[in-house]
Design a protein around this motif. Structure first.
Motif, mmCIF file in Angstrom:
data_model
loop_
_atom_site.group_PDB
_atom_site.id
_atom_site.type_symbol
_atom_site.label_atom_id
_atom_site.label_comp_id
_atom_site.label_asym_id
_atom_site.label_seq_id
_atom_site.Cartn_x
_atom_site.Cartn_y
_atom_site.Cartn_z
ATOM 1 N N TYR A 225 1.456 4.040 -2.887
ATOM 2 C CA TYR A 225 0.332 4.895 -3.270
ATOM 3 C C TYR A 225 0.230 6.150 -2.403
ATOM 4 C CZ TYR A 225 -1.241 0.858 -5.954
ATOM 5 O OH TYR A 225 -1.318 -0.183 -6.845
ATOM 6 N N ARG B 22 -5.953 7.164 3.501
ATOM 7 C CA ARG B 22 -7.004 7.529 2.547
ATOM 8 C C ARG B 22 -6.511 7.513 1.106
ATOM 9 N NH1 ARG B 22 -7.990 11.045 6.928
ATOM 10 N NH2 ARG B 22 -10.033 10.717 7.926
ATOM 11 N N ASP B 23 -5.177 7.587 0.912
ATOM 12 C CA ASP B 23 -4.619 7.560 -0.435
ATOM 13 C C ASP B 23 -4.477 6.148 -0.986
ATOM 14 O OD1 ASP B 23 -3.914 10.473 -0.926
ATOM 15 O OD2 ASP B 23 -2.876 10.132 0.975
ATOM 16 N N VAL B 24 -4.706 5.149 -0.161
ATOM 17 C CA VAL B 24 -4.620 3.758 -0.604
ATOM 18 C C VAL B 24 -5.882 3.421 -1.410
ATOM 19 C CG1 VAL B 24 -4.460 1.346 0.132
ATOM 20 C CG2 VAL B 24 -3.227 3.136 1.400
ATOM 21 N N PRO B 25 -5.736 2.820 -2.602
ATOM 22 C CA PRO B 25 -6.923 2.455 -3.379
ATOM 23 C C PRO B 25 -7.892 1.599 -2.574
ATOM 24 C CG PRO B 25 -4.948 2.181 -4.691
ATOM 25 C CD PRO B 25 -4.488 2.488 -3.293
ATOM 26 N N GLY B 26 -9.199 1.830 -2.773
ATOM 27 C CA GLY B 26 -10.216 1.167 -1.965
ATOM 28 C C GLY B 26 -10.090 -0.331 -1.913
ATOM 29 N N ARG C 39 -7.622 -1.557 0.773
ATOM 30 C CA ARG C 39 -7.806 -1.195 2.176
ATOM 31 C C ARG C 39 -8.322 -2.375 2.986
ATOM 32 N NH1 ARG C 39 -11.066 4.537 1.601
ATOM 33 N NH2 ARG C 39 -9.458 5.698 0.475
ATOM 34 N N ARG D 154 0.817 -1.211 0.000
ATOM 35 C CA ARG D 154 0.000 0.000 0.000
ATOM 36 C C ARG D 154 0.857 1.270 0.000
ATOM 37 N NH1 ARG D 154 -3.608 -2.333 5.042
ATOM 38 N NH2 ARG D 154 -4.662 -3.988 3.876
#
Length: 355
Positions: free
Chosen positions: A243, A251-255, A258, A240
């Motif tokens: 990113y 919050r910058d990690v792709p959904g 997560r 992660r």
């Protein structure tokens, strides 16, 4: 001036006091790894490795100089990041009574108490106000303020609540100079070696030349130093990190990468925070639990990097497991802030004719 350090931890306050010229004769700390760190770095100070409740008094020998009693009870019970136990019933919040008991027993000319700024909000500030009032009831004059370590030359925005009390003088807190050096994170750690996730080789040579006067001062002329230990995070977590930009967080990690939504309650803005090179660091605190990320490498901070951000010089050795070393560094008062407080105490005491 002579000193006693209560709840000494790894010795950040003691180091600041010694840099101000105070002879720290005794310290109290009951965590084995912290005691070992303290004794390794302060071999001339008597370590009382006990629960403070079992310490009746402390013999510092002949009281031929003013005594300053300093320290701060464990701050977890007052921390704003510990909302579930941030109340009067948390037994850690009552350790300040042991501190006051030692003030009554030893009757030092000076008292320096520190804690997290969150103590001012806990139960409406009851602990902070009660502590100050009890000092006044014992005849002390009291000054207090929240000081930011970044204003005193530390490469970290870290606020600490400081109380200074005196029997025979008017205490004050130090004032930050307008032209004081304000090193950035990269000023502090830019010369340290590149490391990998889970790095475990303790002693290494420096990565390059010191990037600043601050780094040069921390190196103390050494060719290599210890503390290059990094927690091993799972590959799924490290995946992660790329990113997340400097200043970004989870919050910058792709959904799709997560954690499940049921775990989202554990998250706050400090989780997966990638630090910024060109600014002072955010609060180090529990940097492993928060998974603070190196500004340019996809890994957590090493013990030495965190120690640099806390203003511990590179000759300072941390002992115990990597987890205990991280805890000692994260819990410490930055020695550079402690020195500013004690320099001020020494100057006022001198003006009052105490030393």
């Amino acid at each position: 001036m002579i000193g006693i350090d209560l709840f000494a931890g790894g010795g950040g306050l003691t180091l600041g006091a010694k840099l101000s010229g105070i002879h720290v004769r005794a310290a109290v700390e009951n965590h084995p790894s912290a005691c070992l760190t303290y004794q390794t770095n302060h071999p001339d100070t008597v370590m009382l490795a006990f629960d403070i409740a079992k310490v009746e008094t402390i013999d510092v020998g002949k009281r031929d100089q003013p005594l300053v009693l300093f320290g701060g009870p464990p701050c977890q019970g007052f921390s704003t990041s510990n909302q579930r136990t941030r109340h009067a019933e948390n037994p850690k919040n009552w350790l300040f009574k042991e501190y006051l008991r030692m003030v009554r027993t030893l009757r030092p000319e000076w008292v320096v108490f520190e804690n997290v700024a969150g103590i001012l909000q806990t139960d409406g500030g009851m602990f902070a106000e009660s502590f100050r009032q009890q000092l006044k009831d014992m005849g002390y004059k009291v000054a207090f303020e929240v000081l930011n370590a970044a204003n005193f030359g530390c490469p970290q925005r870290r606020s600490r609540y400081i109380v200074v009390a005196a029997l025979n003088a008017e205490p004050e807190l130090p004032k930050a100079s307008a032209d004081a050096a304000r090193p950035t994170l990269w000023d502090a750690i830019g010369d340290l070696p590149e490391l990998s996730n889970g790095a475990m080789e303790d002693v290494l040579e420096y990565g390059n030349d010191a990037q600043s006067d601050y780094a040069k001062a921390m190196r103390c002329g050494l060719a290599k130093c210890s503390g290059h230990l990094v927690s091993r995070n799972a590959d799924s977590i490290v995946a992660r990190y790329p990113y997340i930009p400097q200043g970004g967080n989870w919050r910058d990690v792709p959904g799709m990468m997560r954690d499940p939504i049921t775990d989202r309650r554990r998250y706050h803005s400090g989780i997966y925070r990638r630090l910024m090179k060109d600014a002072p660091s955010v609060v180090i605190g529990n940097f492993r639990k928060n998974m603070l990320i190196h500004p340019t490498q996809d890994r957590g901070l090493s013990v030495r990097e965190a120690a640099r951000l806390q203003s511990f010089p590179d000759h300072y050795q941390f002992c115990g497991s990597i987890g205990f070393q991280q805890q000692q560094v994260g819990n410490a008062v930055p020695p550079i802030l402690a020195k500013a407080v004690f320099d001020n105490v020494m100057a006022i005491a001198s003006q009052a004719g105490e030393n």
